[in-house]
Design a protein around this motif. Structure first.
Motif, PDB file in Angstrom:
ATOM      1  N   THR A  15     -81.213 -31.228  28.110  1.00  0.00           N
ATOM      2  CA  THR A  15     -80.033 -30.694  28.785  1.00  0.00           C
ATOM      3  C   THR A  15     -78.799 -31.168  28.042  1.00  0.00           C
ATOM      4  N   ALA A  16     -77.967 -30.225  27.609  1.00  0.00           N
ATOM      5  CA  ALA A  16     -76.679 -30.551  27.009  1.00  0.00           C
ATOM      6  C   ALA A  16     -75.642 -30.537  28.129  1.00  0.00           C
ATOM      7  N   ASN A  17     -74.933 -31.638  28.279  1.00  0.00           N
ATOM      8  CA  ASN A  17     -73.912 -31.781  29.321  1.00  0.00           C
ATOM      9  C   ASN A  17     -72.534 -31.624  28.690  1.00  0.00           C
ATOM     10  N   PHE A  18     -71.706 -30.745  29.252  1.00  0.00           N
ATOM     11  CA  PHE A  18     -70.393 -30.466  28.689  1.00  0.00           C
ATOM     12  C   PHE A  18     -69.356 -31.473  29.176  1.00  0.00           C
ATOM     13  N   THR A  19     -68.448 -31.848  28.299  1.00  0.00           N
ATOM     14  CA  THR A  19     -67.337 -32.729  28.650  1.00  0.00           C
ATOM     15  C   THR A  19     -66.412 -32.029  29.631  1.00  0.00           C
ATOM     16  N   ASN A  20     -66.042 -30.790  29.305  1.00  0.00           N
ATOM     17  CA  ASN A  20     -65.187 -29.964  30.167  1.00  0.00           C
ATOM     18  C   ASN A  20     -65.955 -28.712  30.553  1.00  0.00           C
ATOM     19  N   ALA A  21     -65.919 -28.367  31.813  1.00  0.00           N
ATOM     20  CA  ALA A  21     -66.636 -27.181  32.285  1.00  0.00           C
ATOM     21  C   ALA A  21     -66.109 -25.925  31.585  1.00  0.00           C
ATOM     22  N   ILE A  22     -67.013 -25.015  31.319  1.00  0.00           N
ATOM     23  CA  ILE A  22     -66.651 -23.712  30.773  1.00  0.00           C
ATOM     24  C   ILE A  22     -66.262 -22.838  31.958  1.00  0.00           C
ATOM     25  N   SER A  23     -65.365 -21.894  31.769  1.00  0.00           N
ATOM     26  CA  SER A  23     -64.822 -21.124  32.888  1.00  0.00           C
ATOM     27  C   SER A  23     -65.871 -20.351  33.682  1.00  0.00           C
ATOM     28  N   ASP A  24     -66.953 -19.915  33.027  1.00  0.00           N
ATOM     29  CA  ASP A  24     -68.068 -19.271  33.722  1.00  0.00           C
ATOM     30  C   ASP A  24     -69.297 -19.358  32.831  1.00  0.00           C
ATOM     31  N   ALA A  25     -70.416 -18.888  33.317  1.00  0.00           N
ATOM     32  CA  ALA A  25     -71.674 -18.996  32.563  1.00  0.00           C
ATOM     33  C   ALA A  25     -71.939 -17.772  31.685  1.00  0.00           C
ATOM     34  N   ASN A  26     -70.909 -16.974  31.435  1.00  0.00           N
ATOM     35  CA  ASN A  26     -71.060 -15.786  30.593  1.00  0.00           C
ATOM     36  C   ASN A  26     -70.785 -16.133  29.132  1.00  0.00           C
ATOM     37  N   TYR A  27     -71.616 -16.999  28.575  1.00  0.00           N
ATOM     38  CA  TYR A  27     -71.487 -17.394  27.181  1.00  0.00           C
ATOM     39  C   TYR A  27     -72.825 -17.218  26.480  1.00  0.00           C
ATOM     40  N   ALA A  28     -72.774 -17.126  25.172  1.00  0.00           N
ATOM     41  CA  ALA A  28     -73.992 -16.979  24.371  1.00  0.00           C
ATOM     42  C   ALA A  28     -74.407 -18.334  23.823  1.00  0.00           C
ATOM     43  N   ILE A  33     -84.207 -25.113  15.620  1.00  0.00           N
ATOM     44  CA  ILE A  33     -85.023 -26.317  15.712  1.00  0.00           C
ATOM     45  C   ILE A  33     -85.683 -26.601  14.365  1.00  0.00           C
ATOM     46  N   ALA A  34     -85.750 -27.878  13.996  1.00  0.00           N
ATOM     47  CA  ALA A  34     -86.431 -28.278  12.767  1.00  0.00           C
ATOM     48  C   ALA A  34     -87.912 -28.401  13.066  1.00  0.00           C
ATOM     49  N   ALA A  35     -88.714 -27.711  12.297  1.00  0.00           N
ATOM     50  CA  ALA A  35     -90.140 -27.658  12.590  1.00  0.00           C
ATOM     51  C   ALA A  35     -90.928 -28.813  11.987  1.00  0.00           C
ATOM     52  N   GLY A  36     -90.526 -29.344  10.866  1.00  0.00           N
ATOM     53  CA  GLY A  36     -91.281 -30.437  10.242  1.00  0.00           C
ATOM     54  C   GLY A  36     -92.698 -30.047   9.865  1.00  0.00           C
ATOM     55  N   GLY A  37     -92.890 -28.830   9.352  1.00  0.00           N
ATOM     56  CA  GLY A  37     -94.210 -28.385   8.929  1.00  0.00           C
ATOM     57  C   GLY A  37     -94.997 -27.646   9.999  1.00  0.00           C
ATOM     58  N   THR A  38     -94.480 -27.603  11.219  1.00  0.00           N
ATOM     59  CA  THR A  38     -95.136 -26.895  12.315  1.00  0.00           C
ATOM     60  C   THR A  38     -94.255 -25.731  12.745  1.00  0.00           C
ATOM     61  N   SER A  39     -94.840 -24.628  13.142  1.00  0.00           N
ATOM     62  CA  SER A  39     -94.055 -23.500  13.631  1.00  0.00           C
ATOM     63  C   SER A  39     -93.557 -23.797  15.033  1.00  0.00           C
ATOM     64  N   LEU A  40     -92.246 -23.905  15.177  1.00  0.00           N
ATOM     65  CA  LEU A  40     -91.637 -24.157  16.486  1.00  0.00           C
ATOM     66  C   LEU A  40     -90.611 -23.085  16.791  1.00  0.00           C
ATOM     67  N   ILE A  41     -90.397 -22.864  18.065  1.00  0.00           N
ATOM     68  CA  ILE A  41     -89.436 -21.882  18.562  1.00  0.00           C
ATOM     69  C   ILE A  41     -88.447 -22.625  19.449  1.00  0.00           C
ATOM     70  N   SER A  42     -87.187 -22.240  19.401  1.00  0.00           N
ATOM     71  CA  SER A  42     -86.190 -22.857  20.272  1.00  0.00           C
ATOM     72  C   SER A  42     -85.460 -21.772  21.049  1.00  0.00           C
ATOM     73  N   ASP A  43     -85.060 -22.100  22.260  1.00  0.00           N
ATOM     74  CA  ASP A  43     -84.231 -21.194  23.059  1.00  0.00           C
ATOM     75  C   ASP A  43     -83.612 -21.980  24.204  1.00  0.00           C
ATOM     76  N   TYR A  44     -82.870 -21.284  25.027  1.00  0.00           N
ATOM     77  CA  TYR A  44     -82.322 -21.905  26.234  1.00  0.00           C
ATOM     78  C   TYR A  44     -82.940 -21.186  27.418  1.00  0.00           C
ATOM     79  N   TYR A  45     -82.963 -21.835  28.566  1.00  0.00           N
ATOM     80  CA  TYR A  45     -83.533 -21.159  29.731  1.00  0.00           C
ATOM     81  C   TYR A  45     -82.680 -21.263  30.979  1.00  0.00           C
ATOM     82  N   THR A  46     -81.697 -22.120  31.004  1.00  0.00           N
ATOM     83  CA  THR A  46     -80.760 -22.180  32.127  1.00  0.00           C
ATOM     84  C   THR A  46     -79.397 -22.540  31.575  1.00  0.00           C
ATOM     85  N   LYS A  47     -78.362 -21.843  32.022  1.00  0.00           N
ATOM     86  CA  LYS A  47     -77.015 -22.206  31.623  1.00  0.00           C
ATOM     87  C   LYS A  47     -76.093 -22.123  32.834  1.00  0.00           C
ATOM     88  N   THR A  48     -75.218 -23.116  32.936  1.00  0.00           N
ATOM     89  CA  THR A  48     -74.220 -23.160  33.999  1.00  0.00           C
ATOM     90  C   THR A  48     -72.873 -23.444  33.344  1.00  0.00           C
TER      91      THR A  48
END
Length: 75
Positions: A15-28, A33-48
């Motif tokens: 969880t990345a915690n913001f110093t200052n709140a963003i005005s709404d959750a309509n952001y991209a 992610i660094a895989a280190g020789g393994t296939s990895l996928i990164s994404d987000y799943y909840t944003k506030t």
């Protein structure tokens, strides 16, 4: 910029915690992610206005930690 801390929740789950709140959750979120020789996928799943949850996982959908994960937010 504007990230006060990163919380490690569990394997591949952060969880990345913001110093200052963003005005709404309509952001991209772009995550990378660094895989280190393994296939990895990164994404987000909840944003506030005060946090975004990021995850890393394998191509078999198993949660996985990585030596490095980066993200950017665009509003």
């Amino acid at each position: 910029y504007n990230v006060s801390s990163i919380t490690y929740n569990s394997a591949g789950n952060y969880t990345a915690n913001f110093t200052n709140a963003i005005s709404d959750a309509n952001y991209a979120v772009v995550a990378s992610i660094a895989a280190g020789g393994t296939s990895l996928i990164s994404d987000y799943y909840t944003k506030t206005t005060t946090t975004v949850n990021l995850r890393g996982y394998t191509t078999a959908a198993a949660s996985a930690d990585s030596p490095s994960m980066s993200f950017a937010i665009f509003r």
